[in-house]
Design an enzyme around this catalytic site. Structure first.
Site, PDB file in Angstrom:
ATOM      1  N   ASP A  48      66.604  32.386  48.673  1.00  0.00           N
ATOM      2  CA  ASP A  48      65.273  32.660  49.222  1.00  0.00           C
ATOM      3  C   ASP A  48      64.181  32.280  48.229  1.00  0.00           C
ATOM      4  OD1 ASP A  48      63.118  33.693  50.576  1.00  0.00           O
ATOM      5  OD2 ASP A  48      63.746  35.799  50.438  1.00  0.00           O
TER       6      ASP A  48
ATOM      7  N   HIS B 234      64.381  35.873  59.184  1.00  0.00           N
ATOM      8  CA  HIS B 234      64.295  36.596  57.913  1.00  0.00           C
ATOM      9  C   HIS B 234      62.980  37.381  57.890  1.00  0.00           C
ATOM     10  CE1 HIS B 234      65.131  36.931  53.501  1.00  0.00           C
ATOM     11  NE2 HIS B 234      63.811  36.914  53.396  1.00  0.00           N
TER      12      HIS B 234
ATOM     13  N   MET C  52      61.883  44.460  49.983  1.00  0.00           N
ATOM     14  CA  MET C  52      61.298  44.359  48.642  1.00  0.00           C
ATOM     15  C   MET C  52      60.453  45.607  48.452  1.00  0.00           C
ATOM     16  SD  MET C  52      60.418  40.338  48.861  1.00  0.00           S
ATOM     17  CE  MET C  52      60.529  40.428  50.634  1.00  0.00           C
TER      18      MET C  52
ATOM     19  N   ASP D  86      60.513  39.863  55.756  1.00  0.00           N
ATOM     20  CA  ASP D  86      60.203  40.286  54.392  1.00  0.00           C
ATOM     21  C   ASP D  86      59.394  41.576  54.403  1.00  0.00           C
ATOM     22  OD1 ASP D  86      61.274  38.183  52.656  1.00  0.00           O
ATOM     23  OD2 ASP D  86      59.953  36.879  53.814  1.00  0.00           O
TER      24      ASP D  86
ATOM     25  N   MET E 257      67.271  35.268  44.676  1.00  0.00           N
ATOM     26  CA  MET E 257      65.865  34.863  44.767  1.00  0.00           C
ATOM     27  C   MET E 257      65.651  33.632  43.892  1.00  0.00           C
ATOM     28  SD  MET E 257      64.425  36.885  46.866  1.00  0.00           S
ATOM     29  CE  MET E 257      62.785  36.161  46.692  1.00  0.00           C
TER      30      MET E 257
ATOM     31  N   SER F  42      61.592  32.394  57.458  1.00  0.00           N
ATOM     32  CA  SER F  42      60.962  33.635  56.994  1.00  0.00           C
ATOM     33  C   SER F  42      59.628  33.799  57.695  1.00  0.00           C
ATOM     34  CB  SER F  42      60.748  33.583  55.480  1.00  0.00           C
ATOM     35  OG  SER F  42      59.823  34.587  55.133  1.00  0.00           O
TER      36      SER F  42
ATOM     37  N   MET G 102      57.556  44.331  52.301  1.00  0.00           N
ATOM     38  CA  MET G 102      56.972  44.530  50.960  1.00  0.00           C
ATOM     39  C   MET G 102      56.076  45.766  50.978  1.00  0.00           C
ATOM     40  SD  MET G 102      55.842  40.665  50.017  1.00  0.00           S
ATOM     41  CE  MET G 102      56.868  39.246  50.418  1.00  0.00           C
TER      42      MET G 102
HETATM   43  C1  DX5 Z   1      59.224  35.923  48.981  1.00  0.00           C
HETATM   44  C2  DX5 Z   1      59.988  36.144  50.250  1.00  0.00           C
HETATM   45  C3  DX5 Z   1      60.441  34.907  50.902  1.00  0.00           C
HETATM   46  C4  DX5 Z   1      59.324  33.973  51.328  1.00  0.00           C
HETATM   47  C5  DX5 Z   1      59.823  32.580  51.176  1.00  0.00           C
HETATM   48  O1  DX5 Z   1      59.054  37.116  48.347  1.00  0.00           O
HETATM   49  O2  DX5 Z   1      61.126  36.942  50.008  1.00  0.00           O
HETATM   50  O3  DX5 Z   1      61.323  35.170  51.990  1.00  0.00           O
HETATM   51  O4  DX5 Z   1      58.902  34.170  52.640  1.00  0.00           O
HETATM   52  O5  DX5 Z   1      58.778  31.721  51.422  1.00  0.00           O
HETATM   53  P1  DX5 Z   1      58.823  30.190  51.000  1.00  0.00           P
HETATM   54  O6  DX5 Z   1      59.978  29.568  51.715  1.00  0.00           O
HETATM   55  O7  DX5 Z   1      57.498  29.663  51.425  1.00  0.00           O
HETATM   56  O8  DX5 Z   1      59.026  30.140  49.498  1.00  0.00           O
HETATM   57 ZN    ZN Z   2      62.640  37.070  51.642  1.00  0.00          ZN
END
Ligand code: DX5
Ligand code: ZN
Length: 220
Positions: A178, A35, A70, A37, A139, A10, A39
């Site tokens: 994740d 991956h 997200m 993310d 999640m 990620s 937000m």
């Molecule tokens: C959290 C994200 C994840 C995050 C995971 O909202 O969706 O993808 O980057 O990070 P780690 O592996 O550090 O928990």
């Molecule tokens: Zn994620």
């Protein structure tokens, strides 16, 4: 389900001043997917980046890209994220009124469509979605931040999901997990039935290539 285990770094935990090099290190370490993310500060209390960054990343890697939306209104942005080169796109079932419509929208671009569930969202949402999805994203932290602790009710949830898939002869669906995944728990998580393991801080804190190789080694 006997799917290949895929490791998805990620980029949330990457050093963005050095992104090109860190993506190259992901490739060298054997990453299977990247991956991303996304937000928006509404669905989750954090803001990351949008389509423009995807556009740049798409130019510097051949790895498949899994875009994790997200955001509060995914349908408005799915076309852009699809056209700019995501291979997998997931949105949160908690964010939309019409899960089937959003899945269809992603598939209409020829992309793998996934629905994401927060840790306490009833797993039955995934049962209903399975027939229309290419993957389910479970999640294991509350979405919004990297580096949080893995929430272990996951094991109970994935048991129910895998049982449902087996009972209903659903084989061609992937399960992505994740949040809070590190070398220490990756094997147990994969053995429970997941095949795409996302890891941010577990890969980017320290030596990226070594961290990735250690995780990959677990599945050789
Ligand atoms: C959290 C994200 C994840 C995050 C995971 O909202 O969706 O993808 O980057 O990070 P780690 O592996 O550090 O928990
Ligand atoms: Zn994620």
């Amino acid at each position: 389900m006997d799917q290949k285990i895929k490791i998805a770094p990620s980029l949330l935990s990457a050093d963005f001043t050095n992104l090109k090099d860190e993506i190259a290190q992901c490739e060298e370490g054997g990453a299977d997917l990247l991956h991303l993310d996304i937000m928006d500060g509404h669905f989750v209390p954090n803001i990351t980046f949008g389509p423009m960054i995807l556009e740049h990343i798409r130019k510097i890697t051949t790895l498949p890209i899994s875009t994790h939306l997200m955001i509060a209104k995914p349908d408005e942005y799915i076309p852009q994220f699809a056209e700019l080169g995501s291979d997998y796109i997931s949105f949160h079932c908690e964010a939309v009124a019409h899960i089937h419509r959003s899945l269809q929208l992603i598939r209409s671009f020829g992309k793998k469509a996934g629905v994401a569930l927060n840790p306490l969202t009833p797993i039955e949402f995934a049962f209903e979605a399975a027939e229309f999805a290419d993957f389910i994203l479970l999640m294991t932290v509350n979405p919004g931040f990297g580096g949080q602790e893995f929430i272990s009710n996951f094991f109970n949830r994935i048991d129910k999901l895998v049982n449902y898939f087996q009972k209903n002869s659903i084989y061609n669906i992937e399960i992505e997990v994740d949040g809070g995944i590190k070398i220490e728990n990756a094997k147990t998580i994969a053995e429970s039935g997941a095949n795409i393991l996302v890891s941010g801080s577990g890969i980017f804190n320290g030596n990226i290539i070594e961290n990735l190789k250690k995780i990959k080694q677990l599945f050789m």
